[in-house]
Design a protein around this motif. Structure first.
Motif, PDB file in Angstrom:
ATOM      1  N   ASN A 153       0.842  -1.194   0.000  1.00  0.00           N
ATOM      2  CA  ASN A 153       0.000   0.000   0.000  1.00  0.00           C
ATOM      3  C   ASN A 153       0.884   1.253   0.000  1.00  0.00           C
ATOM      4  N   THR A 154       0.789   2.047  -1.038  1.00  0.00           N
ATOM      5  CA  THR A 154       1.601   3.255  -1.141  1.00  0.00           C
ATOM      6  C   THR A 154       0.806   4.505  -0.790  1.00  0.00           C
ATOM      7  N   SER A 155      -0.277   4.356  -0.028  1.00  0.00           N
ATOM      8  CA  SER A 155      -1.078   5.522   0.319  1.00  0.00           C
ATOM      9  C   SER A 155      -0.780   5.997   1.732  1.00  0.00           C
ATOM     10  N   GLY A 156      -1.107   7.259   1.958  1.00  0.00           N
ATOM     11  CA  GLY A 156      -0.886   7.872   3.256  1.00  0.00           C
ATOM     12  C   GLY A 156      -1.430   9.284   3.260  1.00  0.00           C
ATOM     13  N   ILE A 157      -0.894  10.126   4.121  1.00  0.00           N
ATOM     14  CA  ILE A 157      -1.371  11.492   4.282  1.00  0.00           C
ATOM     15  C   ILE A 157      -0.317  12.475   3.791  1.00  0.00           C
ATOM     16  N   ILE A 158      -0.731  13.374   2.911  1.00  0.00           N
ATOM     17  CA  ILE A 158       0.134  14.416   2.372  1.00  0.00           C
ATOM     18  C   ILE A 158      -0.310  15.765   2.922  1.00  0.00           C
ATOM     19  N   SER A 159       0.657  16.637   3.172  1.00  0.00           N
ATOM     20  CA  SER A 159       0.363  17.964   3.724  1.00  0.00           C
ATOM     21  C   SER A 159       1.419  18.946   3.251  1.00  0.00           C
ATOM     22  N   ARG A 160       1.181  20.225   3.456  1.00  0.00           N
ATOM     23  CA  ARG A 160       2.147  21.248   3.067  1.00  0.00           C
ATOM     24  C   ARG A 160       3.402  21.168   3.934  1.00  0.00           C
ATOM     25  N   LYS A 161       4.542  21.249   3.310  1.00  0.00           N
ATOM     26  CA  LYS A 161       5.805  21.260   4.028  1.00  0.00           C
ATOM     27  C   LYS A 161       5.838  22.451   4.987  1.00  0.00           C
ATOM     28  N   GLY A 162       6.237  22.188   6.207  1.00  0.00           N
ATOM     29  CA  GLY A 162       6.353  23.262   7.181  1.00  0.00           C
ATOM     30  C   GLY A 162       5.153  23.442   8.069  1.00  0.00           C
ATOM     31  N   ASP A 163       4.034  22.774   7.727  1.00  0.00           N
ATOM     32  CA  ASP A 163       2.833  22.871   8.562  1.00  0.00           C
ATOM     33  C   ASP A 163       2.929  21.977   9.790  1.00  0.00           C
ATOM     34  N   GLY A 164       3.891  21.075   9.798  1.00  0.00           N
ATOM     35  CA  GLY A 164       4.100  20.240  10.979  1.00  0.00           C
ATOM     36  C   GLY A 164       3.336  18.936  11.011  1.00  0.00           C
ATOM     37  N   VAL A 165       2.623  18.586   9.913  1.00  0.00           N
ATOM     38  CA  VAL A 165       1.854  17.335   9.907  1.00  0.00           C
ATOM     39  C   VAL A 165       2.782  16.224   9.403  1.00  0.00           C
ATOM     40  N   THR A 166       3.760  15.900  10.181  1.00  0.00           N
ATOM     41  CA  THR A 166       4.747  14.887   9.800  1.00  0.00           C
ATOM     42  C   THR A 166       4.444  13.534  10.427  1.00  0.00           C
ATOM     43  N   ARG A 167       3.403  13.468  11.261  1.00  0.00           N
ATOM     44  CA  ARG A 167       2.995  12.225  11.904  1.00  0.00           C
ATOM     45  C   ARG A 167       1.493  12.306  12.172  1.00  0.00           C
ATOM     46  N   PRO A 168       0.811  11.175  12.342  1.00  0.00           N
ATOM     47  CA  PRO A 168      -0.649  11.190  12.477  1.00  0.00           C
ATOM     48  C   PRO A 168      -1.168  12.057  13.622  1.00  0.00           C
ATOM     49  N   ALA A 169      -0.508  12.023  14.786  1.00  0.00           N
ATOM     50  CA  ALA A 169      -1.002  12.792  15.928  1.00  0.00           C
ATOM     51  C   ALA A 169      -1.079  14.283  15.618  1.00  0.00           C
TER      52      ALA A 169
END
Length: 344
Positions: free
Chosen positions: A125-141
């Protein structure tokens, strides 16, 4: 594959049994089962969405003449409004592209479609969560206090909630907003949401092509139960029962197509773009290079579906009560039609 409106995929899967009933599930006719290069069996393969690198092996095998060598004339068609699964289930197409999570919606219904997964296109599975760099969403929590673009589907939200809570986050603090964009990078740029589900093979590569910095984490890195199969090739059950040799010949040629794509990424991308000029060539090449070692990865051969991994995800779905009827953890797939060895 990213760019696919997951809302459409899942909703059409929920409607698929009704569509099958309307079509009287007429069986997957139209082939003799004894095709030759001079008199080939005619098969229809329905895509899950517009052409992309999930489909490259199909187009390579067509361009190289490998289906014809196997006595098959393959027609590739776009999915109708009621979806690829419904078309295969009704027998109007013998084969198509599906997803293990989407399949669960009709395999776990009180009127399941006669559809079986016969090959894994990508091994993990190559899916996950993408977000803007620098917003801090680097982990699920870190999704707590952020806007997550959702398709408002039970399976989707259950998976995202699970990884957030596994990581120690507070799901109640995640703001759910409509995912109104089928292009994740465009949605992030337009500030429609702070994070969204995507496939790294497409959206992740799209971000690189556009030179747009993003952060990303994969679901399977958080919980191995989410290393399910997406996408898979599905087949009509009547077709499988009546013409097993035709299925094997189709998969033999298809395996050669994907193995060739894994070894000749640039050429394979060019074949895809030639067949589907609407695909951006730079994105196709980047995505193809990313997927080159993922079609087979650590599997014993292309297309293999690990029974334990398949069952693990469906067991999790059962534990969450996500389908009207309990799923058979070992149901809905088979490795019986795959070519032995490397597909040569």
């Amino acid at each position: 594959m990213t760019g696919i409106p997951r809302r459409t995929l899942i909703e059409t899967a929920l409607l698929a049994p009704a569509a099958c009933a309307l079509a009287a599930c007429a069986g997957a006719g139209g082939t003799s089962g004894s095709g030759t290069p001079e008199d080939p069996d005619k098969l229809t393969f329905v895509l899950d969405y517009t052409p992309n690198t999930n489909h490259t092996g199909i187009y390579v095998a067509m361009e190289k003449g490998w289906y014809r060598e196997q006595g098959i004339e393959l027609e590739v068609v776009q999915p109708p409004e009621d979806g690829a699964d419904a078309l295969v289930g009704s027998g109007r197409a013998q084969l198509g592209m599906g997803y293990q999570d989407v399949m669960a919606n009709y395999l776990g219904s009180d009127d399941p479609l006669p559809v079986t997964a016969v090959a894994a296109v990508v091994q993990h599975n190559t899916s996950g969560i993408i977000s803007r760099k620098g917003d801090g969403v680097t982990r699920p929590a870190a999704l707590a206090g952020r806007r997550y673009g959702t398709w408002d589907q039970d399976v989707e939200k259950a998976i995202v909630r699970s990884v957030v809570e596994t990581d120690g986050g507070d799901w109640s603090q995640v703001e759910l907003v409509p995912a109104n964009s089928t292009d994740e990078v465009t949605g992030l740029k337009a500030d429609q949401f702070d994070a969204i589900w995507c496939f790294e093979a497409w959206a992740g590569q799209n971000a690189k092509v556009q030179d747009y910095p993003v952060d990303y984490f994969a679901f399977r890195d958080i919980d191995p139960r989410f290393d399910y199969y997406t996408p898979v090739i599905v087949a009509n059950d009547t077709f499988l029962a009546e013409q097993p040799d035709t299925v094997r010949r189709f998969l033999d040629a298809t395996a050669k197509g994907y193995l060739y794509a894994s070894e000749h990424a640039d050429e394979a991308a060019d074949i895809l773009v030639e067949a589907a000029p609407e695909v951006d060539p730079e994105l196709a090449r980047a995505s193809q290079e990313y997927l080159a070692d993922k079609y087979v990865a650590d599997a014993p051969r292309w297309g293999y579906i690990d029974p334990e991994r398949w069952a693990s995800f469906y067991t999790w779905m059962n534990d969450q009560g996500l389908t009207p009827e309990r799923l058979d953890p070992q149901g809905g797939f088979t490795n019986d039609y795959l070519p032995d060895g490397d597909g040569e």
